[in-house]
Scaffold this motif. Structure first.
Motif, mmCIF file in Angstrom:
data_model
loop_
_atom_site.group_PDB
_atom_site.id
_atom_site.type_symbol
_atom_site.label_atom_id
_atom_site.label_comp_id
_atom_site.label_asym_id
_atom_site.label_seq_id
_atom_site.Cartn_x
_atom_site.Cartn_y
_atom_site.Cartn_z
ATOM 1 N N UNK A 7 29.159 63.948 36.415
ATOM 2 C CA UNK A 7 28.669 64.820 35.439
ATOM 3 C C UNK A 7 27.246 65.323 35.856
ATOM 4 N N UNK A 8 26.731 66.051 35.204
ATOM 5 C CA UNK A 8 25.191 66.726 35.497
ATOM 6 C C UNK A 8 24.494 65.998 34.502
ATOM 7 N N UNK A 9 23.158 65.476 35.217
ATOM 8 C CA UNK A 9 22.065 65.217 34.197
ATOM 9 C C UNK A 9 20.992 65.464 34.625
ATOM 10 N N UNK A 10 19.991 65.564 33.878
ATOM 11 C CA UNK A 10 18.487 65.891 33.995
ATOM 12 C C UNK A 10 17.881 64.773 34.532
ATOM 13 N N UNK A 11 17.171 64.697 35.448
ATOM 14 C CA UNK A 11 16.302 63.282 35.727
ATOM 15 C C UNK A 11 14.954 63.753 36.157
ATOM 16 N N UNK A 12 14.093 62.731 35.500
ATOM 17 C CA UNK A 12 12.558 63.072 36.004
ATOM 18 C C UNK A 12 12.308 62.239 37.484
ATOM 19 N N UNK A 13 11.982 62.999 38.603
ATOM 20 C CA UNK A 13 11.680 62.490 39.633
ATOM 21 C C UNK A 13 10.491 62.868 40.220
ATOM 22 N N UNK A 14 9.433 61.773 40.665
ATOM 23 C CA UNK A 14 8.345 62.201 40.960
ATOM 24 C C UNK A 14 8.250 63.127 42.270
ATOM 25 N N UNK A 15 7.323 63.977 42.349
ATOM 26 C CA UNK A 15 7.221 65.106 43.243
ATOM 27 C C UNK A 15 7.210 64.582 44.564
ATOM 28 N N UNK A 16 6.773 63.530 44.971
ATOM 29 C CA UNK A 16 6.681 62.909 46.466
ATOM 30 C C UNK A 16 7.946 62.276 46.517
ATOM 31 N N UNK A 17 9.068 62.014 46.084
ATOM 32 C CA UNK A 17 10.276 61.260 46.375
ATOM 33 C C UNK A 17 11.468 62.276 46.593
ATOM 34 N N UNK A 18 12.318 62.025 47.513
ATOM 35 C CA UNK A 18 13.378 62.395 48.026
ATOM 36 C C UNK A 18 14.614 61.675 47.539
ATOM 37 N N UNK A 19 15.752 62.231 47.359
ATOM 38 C CA UNK A 19 16.626 61.344 46.961
ATOM 39 C C UNK A 19 18.172 62.391 47.121
#
Length: 724
Positions: free
Chosen positions: A351-363
């Motif tokens: 399912x879709x979720x909104x996650x806060x990820x730091x700008x310098x991180x890739x995932x």
């Protein structure tokens, strides 16, 4: 809180990101599986593997590569390894790499972990001197460091063979090693360094001795070294303070007859910079560098993606982090610079979720990137044009990154998915971080950027990422240097201990700051005592050992010749995920605290032991207090752990900061009222730092002594805690 944000962001990068990937949804659990995809080995000509079953007799599967197995280096065939022989690394024979020139013979130099012939000086097409700008004083010495570059702009591992000249030897003299000494005449001097066809300059301001006595304060920009004219210097004398304004050389002077007897309180005020106050000093010739405030309406840095593609694999969890080198003092470690502000990112697994990820991180996961591009913030500092440097409209930092993949089958999926919303932070760190040894490091020593106007989003200023300098980092350098970090008993906080430690390894480079090259962490939850902390870091089996494994990359990408630094941060992991505790005079459990230990060395050979056990942590000053109403800091109990200098950090909001320095024996300090500039103390929140330094406050702020702007050479331990 100031400190809480520091600790929380670190564990979140390495734990929660992978936790989110593994968690999926409450209805759909990601199971361990074999997708039938071929494993990938990053060594040419070596068989790839998932386990030792395909490797044959005498071989083991190490980081997806079939390598000769070993119990020690003596079990390895040295002829099958590189010029420096073999190491036994996690049960596998691998080539030994160098960490510094001293490990190479025959005049060779250590370049990205390999011993190589020194470059021809004739290959140097350009160079740069650090510091580029600096203040010196009569009789005071300063060592210049030079970096050479080839015609393509690549840094060359040249550390000798430079010649130095000064255009005003009565102001600044320089010897053949690049050591400058201030002369008897005040004024500017240009020192030129040359090698081959390349030459570069350092501009220095010399301040001759005060012939008629009195007191002098020289103010410079912390990150550029340029003098800061127009700053207000205030000297407390009682009811009416003395004040002066710095001239073009950054100096303000006070006559001897006007000085109060005994220890004095001296402040520097400039609206665009951090305020600085030194309380209880008898120094008469001071050098006070000040940090430019972060500009809310301007931002700059770099953006890009990681390569090469081969470091990522379809059945791996894909992750990485990129940032700019950490400027200034490590006690002011800024996570907005380390990993950037959070961005709302869509992650879809089931399912879709909104996650806060730091700008310098890739995932990403497999062939799917949730966030493939990093955006790294920089700070205003040095650039080619002096006028723009003075205006704070550009900067130059070192770009760094760590990236790679972890096989999904190797991750503790069950432990993560069964953790629910309240994840065990320490347990996740202990289980996840060992897998990061297979990640690769990337470094670009010199990245220049402009600071562009930010985008106004409601009441927030958001960086205009589209205008950041394009830079794709190549993560190719293996974390081949293994070490053991021995930690003393964790510092106490209240009735218990700080319960975990995060350890960074990196390089300290003049004019660039600290560049991370590796990371590890551990927790204190002694399983023999039923999971109760005992003040000692545990190993992966939960035994109290007080040691952590740390892997870092050798100096590369132009960092060669820098010193290695190891920074161990003790923190309260349990409190990072809890919002229940408050920070008040009656209940200080929520007053977030961190304690740090710092080690600095010229080399970092394989299997080095970094032994902090000989020096205790400096416990946080949890009994200290701050009254904004009376402008008074009260120290409380005397600092332990050998702390000899204390600093109070006042944060007035909107990035407006005030640093108040004092000797550790000061029990109470009243922060002065600025005359003629805006006050930052009346409504400020406070944190207090206790520092164990090789020098005292007088040498720290005295001209020609240590550098208040960069304490790496003098600092061995510190702590910080938010105050109610």
């Amino acid at each position: 809180m100031m400190v809480a944000a520091l600790g929380g962001r670190v564990w979140w990068i390495v734990a929660v990101l992978l936790g989110l990937v593994a968690c999926g949804t409450s209805e759909e659990k990601v199971e361990k599986r074999d997708d039938g995809l071929a494993p990938y080995c990053d060594l040419d000509g070596v068989t790839a593997c998932r386990n030792a079953d395909v490797c044959g007799a005498g071989m083991t599967c190490s980081q997806n590569c079939c390598l000769p197995s070993c119990g020690s280096a003596s079990d390895c065939d040295a002829s099958a390894c590189g010029p420096l022989g073999c190491v036994c690394d996690a049960g596998a024979c691998r080539d030994r790499v160098c960490s510094a020139d001293v490990e190479c013979s025959g005049g060779r130099v250590c370049e990205a972990g390999s011993c190589a012939e020194p470059p021809d000086p004739g290959a140097a097409a350009s160079c740069s001197v650090a510091p580029r700008y600096a203040a010196v004083h009569e009789g005071g010495a300063l060592n210049l460091e030079v970096k050479a570059y080839d015609a393509a702009g690549r840094p060359l591992p040249i550390s000798a063979g430079f010649t130095f000249t000064s255009d005003a030897t009565d102001r600044v003299a320089v010897d053949e090693a690049g050591s400058v000494v201030g002369g008897a005449v005040s004024g500017e001097a240009t020192v030129t360094a040359s090698i081959g066809d390349a030459s570069c300059e350092a501009l220095l301001w010399n301040h001759a001795a005060l012939a008629d006595g009195g007191l002098r304060v020289v103010v410079t920009d912390e990150l550029t070294g340029l003098p800061l004219p127009g700053a207000l210097v205030q000297l407390e004398t009682g009811a009416t303070p003395l004040s002066g304004t710095t001239d073009a050389s950054g100096a303000a002077r006070f006559e001897a007859a006007a000085l109060p007897a005994g220890a004095r309180t001296i402040s520097v005020f400039h609206e665009a910079y951090t305020y600085v106050t030194v309380a209880g000093t008898e120094a008469l010739d001071l050098h006070l560098p000040v940090r430019r405030l972060v500009q809310a309406d301007r931002a700059g840095g770099f953006r890009g993606t990681f390569g090469p593609d081969e470091i990522f694999h379809p059945d791996h969890v894909l992750a990485g982090v990129a940032g700019t080198s950490i400027p200034g003092n490590v006690i002011d470690l800024s996570f907005s610079i380390l990993v950037g502000p959070s961005q709302l990112t869509t992650v879809t697994i089931g399912s879709e979720r909104k996650v806060k990820i730091p700008s310098g991180v890739v995932l990403g996961l497999g062939n799917t990137w949730f966030k493939q591009e990093y955006m790294a913030l920089g700070v205003a500092g040095l650039c080619a044009d002096r006028a723009r440097t003075e205006a704070g409209s550009c900067g130059t930092r070192t770009a760094w990154g760590v990236a790679g993949g972890v096989p999904l089958l190797d991750l503790p999926i069950d432990e993560i998915t069964e953790g629910g919303e309240e994840l065990e932070v320490g347990a996740l760190l202990a289980q996840l971080l060992p897998h990061f040894q297979r990640f690769k490091s990337a470094v670009a020593r010199d990245v220049t950027f402009d600071l562009h106007p930010t985008i106004v989003d409601g009441e927030k200023h958001v960086p205009d990422w589209s205008r950041f300098t394009p830079l794709d980092l190549e993560a190719t350098q293996r974390m081949a240097l293994r070490s053991t970090v021995a930690l003393p008993e964790l510092p106490r906080l209240g009735d218990g201990w700080l319960d975990g430690a995060i350890v960074f390894g990196g390089a300290h480079t003049p004019d660039r700051g600290v560049v991370p090259l590796g990371l590890t962490a551990g927790v204190d939850a002694d399983t023999a005592a039923g999971g109760a902390p005992d003040g000692v870091i545990d190993d992966l089996e939960g035994r109290s050992v007080g040691e952590l494994p740390l892997r870092i990359a050798p100096l590369h990408g132009g960092l060669e010749g820098s010193d290695y630094v190891v920074l161990a941060l003790a923190a309260n992991f349990a409190g990072m995920s809890s919002e229940s505790a408050s920070c008040s005079d009656d209940d200080r459990r929520g007053c977030a605290a961190i304690a740090g230990l710092l080690d600095r060395s010229a080399s970092f050979p394989f299997d080095r032991r970094v032994d902090f056990g000989g020096g205790d942590f400096v416990p946080p000053l949890e009994a200290a207090s701050w009254s904004a109403a009376s402008r008074t800091f009260t120290r409380g109990a005397a600092p332990a752990g050998g702390a000899n200098v204390v600093r109070v950090k006042l944060a007035a909001g909107d990035g407006r900061v005030w640093h108040v320095w004092m000797p550790a024996d000061a029990t109470e300090v009243v922060v002065p009222q600025p005359a003629g500039v805006a006050d930052r103390a009346g409504s400020a929140r406070a944190s207090v730092q206790a520092l164990r330094l090789e020098v005292g406050l007088e040498e720290l702020v005295g001209f020609g002594g240590s550098d208040l702007a960069d304490l790496v050479e003098e600092l061995s331990a510190f702590s910080t805690i938010d105050l109610p």
